[in-house]
Design a protein around this motif. Structure first.
Motif, PDB file in Angstrom:
ATOM      1  N   UNK A 117       1.033  -1.140   0.112  1.00  0.00           N
ATOM      2  CA  UNK A 117      -0.056   0.068  -0.006  1.00  0.00           C
ATOM      3  C   UNK A 117       0.801   1.187  -0.067  1.00  0.00           C
ATOM      4  N   UNK A 118       0.653   2.012  -1.182  1.00  0.00           N
ATOM      5  CA  UNK A 118       1.275   3.385  -1.193  1.00  0.00           C
ATOM      6  C   UNK A 118       1.009   4.485  -0.052  1.00  0.00           C
ATOM      7  N   UNK A 119       1.941   4.947   0.851  1.00  0.00           N
ATOM      8  CA  UNK A 119       1.268   5.787   1.754  1.00  0.00           C
ATOM      9  C   UNK A 119       1.609   7.279   1.032  1.00  0.00           C
ATOM     10  N   UNK A 120       2.580   7.246   0.266  1.00  0.00           N
ATOM     11  CA  UNK A 120       3.072   8.668  -0.442  1.00  0.00           C
ATOM     12  C   UNK A 120       3.773   8.497  -1.690  1.00  0.00           C
ATOM     13  N   UNK A 121       4.413   9.390  -1.943  1.00  0.00           N
ATOM     14  CA  UNK A 121       5.052   9.338  -3.266  1.00  0.00           C
ATOM     15  C   UNK A 121       6.612   8.424  -3.118  1.00  0.00           C
ATOM     16  N   UNK A 122       6.847   8.498  -1.909  1.00  0.00           N
ATOM     17  CA  UNK A 122       8.028   7.763  -1.690  1.00  0.00           C
ATOM     18  C   UNK A 122       8.206   6.853  -0.572  1.00  0.00           C
ATOM     19  N   UNK A 123       6.946   6.522  -0.017  1.00  0.00           N
ATOM     20  CA  UNK A 123       6.879   5.517   0.901  1.00  0.00           C
ATOM     21  C   UNK A 123       5.697   4.439   0.839  1.00  0.00           C
ATOM     22  N   UNK A 124       5.951   3.183   1.183  1.00  0.00           N
ATOM     23  CA  UNK A 124       5.030   2.128   1.222  1.00  0.00           C
ATOM     24  C   UNK A 124       5.013   1.175   2.092  1.00  0.00           C
ATOM     25  N   UNK A 125       3.918   0.694   2.483  1.00  0.00           N
ATOM     26  CA  UNK A 125       3.858  -0.455   3.568  1.00  0.00           C
ATOM     27  C   UNK A 125       3.621  -1.884   2.759  1.00  0.00           C
ATOM     28  N   UNK A 126       3.960  -2.959   3.376  1.00  0.00           N
ATOM     29  CA  UNK A 126       3.798  -4.101   2.733  1.00  0.00           C
ATOM     30  C   UNK A 126       3.618  -5.212   3.927  1.00  0.00           C
ATOM     31  N   UNK A 127       2.658  -6.221   3.485  1.00  0.00           N
ATOM     32  CA  UNK A 127       2.400  -7.277   4.540  1.00  0.00           C
ATOM     33  C   UNK A 127       2.313  -8.753   3.649  1.00  0.00           C
ATOM     34  N   UNK A 128       2.752  -9.618   4.254  1.00  0.00           N
ATOM     35  CA  UNK A 128       2.760 -10.691   3.387  1.00  0.00           C
ATOM     36  C   UNK A 128       3.381 -12.249   4.275  1.00  0.00           C
ATOM     37  N   UNK A 129       3.829 -12.875   3.404  1.00  0.00           N
ATOM     38  CA  UNK A 129       4.374 -14.321   3.797  1.00  0.00           C
ATOM     39  C   UNK A 129       5.624 -14.634   3.117  1.00  0.00           C
ATOM     40  N   UNK A 130       6.584 -15.235   3.927  1.00  0.00           N
ATOM     41  CA  UNK A 130       7.882 -15.480   3.446  1.00  0.00           C
ATOM     42  C   UNK A 130       8.247 -17.004   3.939  1.00  0.00           C
ATOM     43  N   UNK A 131       8.723 -17.695   2.907  1.00  0.00           N
ATOM     44  CA  UNK A 131       9.522 -19.057   3.482  1.00  0.00           C
ATOM     45  C   UNK A 131      10.918 -19.181   2.789  1.00  0.00           C
ATOM     46  N   UNK A 132      11.618 -19.622   3.661  1.00  0.00           N
ATOM     47  CA  UNK A 132      13.122 -19.757   3.195  1.00  0.00           C
ATOM     48  C   UNK A 132      13.587 -21.030   3.676  1.00  0.00           C
ATOM     49  N   UNK A 133      14.005 -21.981   3.002  1.00  0.00           N
ATOM     50  CA  UNK A 133      14.600 -23.324   3.120  1.00  0.00           C
ATOM     51  C   UNK A 133      16.021 -23.537   2.652  1.00  0.00           C
ATOM     52  N   UNK A 134      16.968 -24.103   3.365  1.00  0.00           N
ATOM     53  CA  UNK A 134      18.272 -24.230   2.841  1.00  0.00           C
ATOM     54  C   UNK A 134      18.767 -25.762   3.687  1.00  0.00           C
ATOM     55  N   UNK A 135      19.435 -26.447   2.526  1.00  0.00           N
ATOM     56  CA  UNK A 135      20.005 -27.709   3.231  1.00  0.00           C
ATOM     57  C   UNK A 135      21.424 -27.882   2.860  1.00  0.00           C
ATOM     58  N   UNK A 136      22.276 -27.568   3.798  1.00  0.00           N
ATOM     59  CA  UNK A 136      23.773 -27.652   3.490  1.00  0.00           C
ATOM     60  C   UNK A 136      24.264 -28.516   4.525  1.00  0.00           C
ATOM     61  N   UNK A 137      25.087 -29.668   3.833  1.00  0.00           N
ATOM     62  CA  UNK A 137      25.852 -30.649   4.672  1.00  0.00           C
ATOM     63  C   UNK A 137      27.005 -30.971   3.834  1.00  0.00           C
ATOM     64  N   UNK A 138      28.224 -30.468   4.536  1.00  0.00           N
ATOM     65  CA  UNK A 138      29.418 -30.378   4.013  1.00  0.00           C
ATOM     66  C   UNK A 138      30.668 -30.544   5.200  1.00  0.00           C
ATOM     67  N   UNK A 139      31.685 -31.227   5.269  1.00  0.00           N
ATOM     68  CA  UNK A 139      32.656 -31.240   6.033  1.00  0.00           C
ATOM     69  C   UNK A 139      32.308 -31.489   7.536  1.00  0.00           C
ATOM     70  N   UNK A 140      31.408 -32.214   7.887  1.00  0.00           N
ATOM     71  CA  UNK A 140      30.863 -32.279   9.167  1.00  0.00           C
ATOM     72  C   UNK A 140      29.823 -31.363   9.819  1.00  0.00           C
ATOM     73  N   UNK A 141      29.584 -30.254   8.856  1.00  0.00           N
ATOM     74  CA  UNK A 141      28.734 -29.168   9.533  1.00  0.00           C
ATOM     75  C   UNK A 141      27.135 -29.466   8.976  1.00  0.00           C
ATOM     76  N   UNK A 142      26.310 -29.286   9.762  1.00  0.00           N
ATOM     77  CA  UNK A 142      24.781 -29.479   8.832  1.00  0.00           C
ATOM     78  C   UNK A 142      24.208 -28.404   9.154  1.00  0.00           C
ATOM     79  N   UNK A 143      23.470 -27.704   8.229  1.00  0.00           N
ATOM     80  CA  UNK A 143      22.518 -26.564   8.350  1.00  0.00           C
ATOM     81  C   UNK A 143      21.332 -26.764   7.489  1.00  0.00           C
ATOM     82  N   UNK A 144      20.366 -27.541   8.042  1.00  0.00           N
ATOM     83  CA  UNK A 144      19.035 -27.971   7.111  1.00  0.00           C
ATOM     84  C   UNK A 144      17.938 -27.377   8.047  1.00  0.00           C
ATOM     85  N   UNK A 145      17.617 -26.159   7.685  1.00  0.00           N
ATOM     86  CA  UNK A 145      16.412 -25.568   8.245  1.00  0.00           C
ATOM     87  C   UNK A 145      15.487 -25.052   7.355  1.00  0.00           C
ATOM     88  N   UNK A 146      14.330 -24.690   7.957  1.00  0.00           N
ATOM     89  CA  UNK A 146      13.300 -23.913   7.311  1.00  0.00           C
ATOM     90  C   UNK A 146      12.656 -22.822   8.391  1.00  0.00           C
TER      91      UNK A 146
END
Length: 268
Positions: free
Chosen positions: A227-256
């Motif tokens: 939603x545009x508040x003015x010429x230079x500013x706007x607001x946003x609302x929504x949803x985001x997903x981030x998923x990564x699966x890293x497994x190397x050299x004994x380290x694991x970072x498999x998260x959502x």
């Protein structure tokens, strides 16, 4: 695997809230659109967005090489309790049909616990400091552009860096152990924009990467109502997903990470 009882990462995030998707002719609300500016003789736009992401964390992690993998299941309130510092910034730029997107994410958490009844030493105080940094840089081309809608094709990379430090204090002595690991993921993506009214618009973006170059696979998707508040500013609302699966050299970072997003954009 044993249950992970400490919060490791908090991601408050958000998304590029863009209103850069209008043609260079008369539009629904030309005074509020960045395309009315010029860079030399070429239309251009710039948008800077600090963002917040109301998300928890779930998955599997092994920040230390010789440590077992730990199951993670944390709500937003759980990880917020251990937050020490956080910073998030998205920048979007366009010149004619060429676009550039960057996203920076930094989170620092600390978790403490007192363990009693240990043999010989009695009680012990343990803390774990975790720092997560991710930077994404993408360039692209606007393949479709009209007065109401646009579609951008993107390609680039994401850099991840995770550092964990454990402290154990008992009987007047303190021991420390620190490890870090990092990787780079190639990324491809699409970004779509549609304007319903002069003030109201929607934005969708999806990225896919890793391909076993850095992580095995990573993806993220966002959908917001703006939603545009003015010429230079706007607001946003929504949803985001981030998923990564890293497994190397004994380290694991498999998260959502997934949850509602909120943001405020400044554009020129």
């Amino acid at each position: 695997m044993r249950k992970f009882t400490h919060s490791r990462w908090l991601l408050l995030g958000l998304l590029p809230l863009t209103t850069l998707a209008q043609a260079q002719t008369t539009d629904l609300n030309s005074a509020a659109l960045p395309e009315t500016n010029t860079w030399g003789s070429t239309p251009y736009a710039l948008q800077i967005t600090p963002y917040a992401w109301i998300t928890g964390l779930s998955g599997e992690s092994s920040p230390f090489k010789r440590a077992p993998s730990l199951d993670i299941e944390k709500s937003f309130s759980d990880v917020l309790h251990n937050l020490r510092a956080a910073a998030f910034l998205n920048t979007w730029a366009r010149r004619d049909r060429y676009v550039l997107n960057s996203d920076l994410l930094y989170v620092n958490t600390r978790e403490s616990e007192v363990v009693g009844g240990l043999p010989l030493v009695g009680a012990a105080q343990g803390t774990v400091d975790t720092r997560l940094f991710m930077a994404t840089l993408q360039g692209g081309y606007r393949v479709y552009d009209s007065e109401q809608a646009s579609l951008d094709a993107l390609a680039g990379f994401s850099y991840w860096d995770i550092r964990t430090r454990a402290h154990l204090s008992t009987a007047g002595r303190t021991k420390h152990h620190e490890e870090s690991f990092s990787w780079v993921d190639p990324m491809i993506g699409l970004r779509a924009f549609y304007r319903f009214t002069p003030e109201l618009s929607t934005h969708a973006q999806i990225h896919l990467g890793g391909f076993d170059v850095g992580s095995r696979l990573s993806y993220q998707a966002t959908l917001t109502l703006n939603y545009d508040l003015s010429e230079h500013f706007s607001l946003a609302a929504g949803y985001k997903v981030l998923d990564v699966n890293y497994r190397r050299a004994g380290h694991v970072f498999d998260t959502r990470m997934s949850g509602p997003v909120l943001g405020l954009s400044w554009r020129y």
